[in-house]
Motif scaffolding. Structure first.
Motif, mmCIF file in Angstrom:
data_model
loop_
_atom_site.group_PDB
_atom_site.id
_atom_site.type_symbol
_atom_site.label_atom_id
_atom_site.label_comp_id
_atom_site.label_asym_id
_atom_site.label_seq_id
_atom_site.Cartn_x
_atom_site.Cartn_y
_atom_site.Cartn_z
ATOM 1 N N TYR A 116 0.658 -0.472 -12.948
ATOM 2 C CA TYR A 116 -0.704 -0.915 -12.641
ATOM 3 C C TYR A 116 -1.161 -0.071 -11.460
ATOM 4 O O TYR A 116 -0.920 -0.410 -10.315
ATOM 5 N N SER A 117 -1.797 1.031 -11.747
ATOM 6 C CA SER A 117 -2.227 1.949 -10.687
ATOM 7 C C SER A 117 -3.503 1.448 -10.029
ATOM 8 O O SER A 117 -4.187 0.556 -10.552
ATOM 9 N N VAL A 118 -3.838 2.043 -8.892
ATOM 10 C CA VAL A 118 -5.076 1.703 -8.189
ATOM 11 C C VAL A 118 -6.239 1.896 -9.155
ATOM 12 O O VAL A 118 -6.312 2.898 -9.865
ATOM 13 N N GLY A 119 -7.098 0.892 -9.209
ATOM 14 C CA GLY A 119 -8.243 0.927 -10.109
ATOM 15 C C GLY A 119 -8.047 0.122 -11.378
ATOM 16 O O GLY A 119 -9.011 -0.191 -12.086
ATOM 17 N N THR A 120 -6.803 -0.246 -11.691
ATOM 18 C CA THR A 120 -6.533 -1.066 -12.877
ATOM 19 C C THR A 120 -7.132 -2.447 -12.692
ATOM 20 O O THR A 120 -6.982 -3.062 -11.634
ATOM 21 N N VAL A 121 -7.831 -2.922 -13.707
ATOM 22 C CA VAL A 121 -8.405 -4.270 -13.673
ATOM 23 C C VAL A 121 -7.496 -5.188 -14.476
ATOM 24 O O VAL A 121 -7.154 -4.899 -15.631
ATOM 25 N N LEU A 122 -7.097 -6.272 -13.849
ATOM 26 C CA LEU A 122 -6.213 -7.260 -14.470
ATOM 27 C C LEU A 122 -6.966 -8.567 -14.665
ATOM 28 O O LEU A 122 -7.715 -9.000 -13.783
ATOM 29 N N SER A 147 -5.430 -12.136 -1.084
ATOM 30 C CA SER A 147 -5.705 -12.655 0.261
ATOM 31 C C SER A 147 -4.624 -12.306 1.281
ATOM 32 O O SER A 147 -4.945 -12.018 2.426
ATOM 33 N N GLU A 148 -3.362 -12.322 0.881
ATOM 34 C CA GLU A 148 -2.275 -12.084 1.842
ATOM 35 C C GLU A 148 -1.739 -10.658 1.809
ATOM 36 O O GLU A 148 -1.537 -10.055 2.851
ATOM 37 N N GLU A 149 -1.500 -10.143 0.633
ATOM 38 C CA GLU A 149 -0.868 -8.826 0.539
ATOM 39 C C GLU A 149 -1.877 -7.688 0.410
ATOM 40 O O GLU A 149 -1.511 -6.531 0.562
ATOM 41 N N LYS A 150 -3.101 -8.038 0.116
ATOM 42 C CA LYS A 150 -4.201 -7.061 0.019
ATOM 43 C C LYS A 150 -3.922 -5.949 -1.002
ATOM 44 O O LYS A 150 -4.353 -4.827 -0.830
ATOM 45 N N THR A 151 -3.184 -6.280 -2.071
ATOM 46 C CA THR A 151 -2.941 -5.294 -3.124
ATOM 47 C C THR A 151 -3.953 -5.434 -4.256
ATOM 48 O O THR A 151 -4.102 -4.517 -5.063
ATOM 49 N N LEU A 152 -4.638 -6.580 -4.323
ATOM 50 C CA LEU A 152 -5.671 -6.826 -5.329
ATOM 51 C C LEU A 152 -6.981 -7.174 -4.650
ATOM 52 O O LEU A 152 -6.996 -7.650 -3.509
ATOM 53 N N ARG A 153 -8.069 -6.949 -5.372
ATOM 54 C CA ARG A 153 -9.403 -7.346 -4.908
ATOM 55 C C ARG A 153 -10.054 -8.124 -6.033
ATOM 56 O O ARG A 153 -10.073 -7.681 -7.174
ATOM 57 N N ARG A 154 -10.592 -9.297 -5.690
ATOM 58 C CA ARG A 154 -11.259 -10.132 -6.694
ATOM 59 C C ARG A 154 -12.569 -9.483 -7.099
ATOM 60 O O ARG A 154 -13.393 -9.152 -6.246
ATOM 61 N N LEU A 155 -12.760 -9.312 -8.396
ATOM 62 C CA LEU A 155 -14.017 -8.766 -8.903
ATOM 63 C C LEU A 155 -14.968 -9.892 -9.284
ATOM 64 O O LEU A 155 -16.095 -9.957 -8.813
ATOM 65 N N HIS A 156 -14.532 -10.741 -10.167
ATOM 66 C CA HIS A 156 -15.284 -11.923 -10.585
ATOM 67 C C HIS A 156 -14.298 -12.860 -11.254
ATOM 68 O O HIS A 156 -13.114 -12.536 -11.362
ATOM 69 N N HIS A 157 -14.753 -13.984 -11.722
ATOM 70 C CA HIS A 157 -13.873 -15.031 -12.247
ATOM 71 C C HIS A 157 -12.791 -14.475 -13.171
ATOM 72 O O HIS A 157 -13.075 -13.940 -14.226
ATOM 73 N N GLY A 158 -11.541 -14.603 -12.737
ATOM 74 C CA GLY A 158 -10.412 -14.223 -13.558
ATOM 75 C C GLY A 158 -10.096 -12.743 -13.619
ATOM 76 O O GLY A 158 -9.176 -12.333 -14.320
ATOM 77 N N ARG A 159 -10.826 -11.912 -12.893
ATOM 78 C CA ARG A 159 -10.609 -10.465 -12.917
ATOM 79 C C ARG A 159 -10.340 -9.955 -11.504
ATOM 80 O O ARG A 159 -11.061 -10.279 -10.566
ATOM 81 N N TYR A 160 -9.294 -9.153 -11.397
ATOM 82 C CA TYR A 160 -8.917 -8.554 -10.121
ATOM 83 C C TYR A 160 -8.632 -7.081 -10.345
ATOM 84 O O TYR A 160 -8.150 -6.679 -11.399
ATOM 85 N N GLU A 161 -8.894 -6.271 -9.310
ATOM 86 C CA GLU A 161 -8.634 -4.852 -9.364
ATOM 87 C C GLU A 161 -7.495 -4.499 -8.419
ATOM 88 O O GLU A 161 -7.433 -5.004 -7.294
ATOM 89 N N VAL A 162 -6.593 -3.653 -8.873
ATOM 90 C CA VAL A 162 -5.522 -3.164 -8.022
ATOM 91 C C VAL A 162 -6.150 -2.197 -7.013
ATOM 92 O O VAL A 162 -6.852 -1.257 -7.391
ATOM 93 N N ILE A 163 -5.925 -2.445 -5.708
ATOM 94 C CA ILE A 163 -6.521 -1.584 -4.686
ATOM 95 C C ILE A 163 -5.483 -0.830 -3.859
ATOM 96 O O ILE A 163 -5.823 0.136 -3.188
ATOM 97 N N SER A 164 -4.221 -1.257 -3.907
ATOM 98 C CA SER A 164 -3.159 -0.520 -3.218
ATOM 99 C C SER A 164 -1.815 -1.070 -3.661
ATOM 100 O O SER A 164 -1.724 -2.172 -4.217
ATOM 101 N N SER A 165 -0.766 -0.326 -3.398
ATOM 102 C CA SER A 165 0.578 -0.812 -3.687
ATOM 103 C C SER A 165 1.094 -1.541 -2.448
ATOM 104 O O SER A 165 0.549 -1.394 -1.358
ATOM 105 N N ALA A 166 2.139 -2.314 -2.639
ATOM 106 C CA ALA A 166 2.729 -3.074 -1.524
ATOM 107 C C ALA A 166 3.719 -2.223 -0.737
ATOM 108 O O ALA A 166 4.278 -2.686 0.234
ATOM 109 N N ASN A 167 3.941 -0.995 -1.156
ATOM 110 C CA ASN A 167 4.895 -0.126 -0.447
ATOM 111 C C ASN A 167 4.342 0.345 0.878
ATOM 112 O O ASN A 167 3.251 0.632 1.092
#
Length: 167
Positions: A116-122, A147-167
């Motif tokens: 799940y690379s940066v930009g992937t929508v889940l 909210s805690e790890e800042k690896t995802l960003r909420r787009l809208h209901h039920g959809r999140y975008e990968v914004i960074s890895s946890a490494n």
């Protein structure tokens, strides 16, 4: 029993939800059972266990509620909050701790290895089906990763975008 409800005099369904082994997980009543089942799908951590359901209609809400009360006492649905004497789960709830752990570990690993690379929508629905857990469980972990790890960003209901890895 007298029921004060806007649909008290309308036909009302009693529905039962079973797992793949025929164990009764839950029963309830609703004037609109299809909509109620969608609510359970979105909100209950045990939903992924549901393999089939039955629906029986009653002449009004009072008749359905009376049947529900009797059925709950006799049939002892596993995850019904009105009946809390299950030998399997005295609290009447599904513990999704192991499911949440597995979802978090799987998502974190896939983000870190680039699956799940940066930009992937889940989406919660797709991930819940893929991992075999309830949508609400995935939603909790998406929220945590945003909210805690800042690896995802909420787009809208039920959809999140990968914004960074946890490494």
């Amino acid at each position: 029993m007298t029921v004060t409800h806007m649909y008290a005099d309308k036909p009302t369904a009693l529905y039962r939800l079973y797992d793949s082994n025929g164990v009764l997980l839950y029963l309830g009543i609703s004037r609109f059972p299809k909509a109620r089942l969608r609510e359970h799908e979105n909100n209950q951590p045990w939903w992924h266990l549901v393999a089939r359901n039955t629906v029986e209609w009653h002449k009004d809400r009072t008749a359905a509620r009376d049947t529900e009360i009797r059925a709950t006492k006799q049939e002892k649905p596993l995850y019904d909050k009105e009946w809390r004497h299950s030998q399997h789960d005295p609290e009447g709830g599904y513990d999704d701790t192991a499911d949440r752990h597995m979802v978090r570990e799987t998502l974190t690993a896939r983000i870190n290895d680039g699956s799940y690379s940066v930009g992937t929508v889940l989406g919660t629905g797709a991930v819940s089906r893929e991992l075999g857990v309830a949508r609400t469980t995935v939603s909790r972990i998406f929220h945590l990763l945003a909210s805690e790890e800042k690896t995802l960003r909420r787009l809208h209901h039920g959809r999140y975008e990968v914004i960074s890895s946890a490494n």
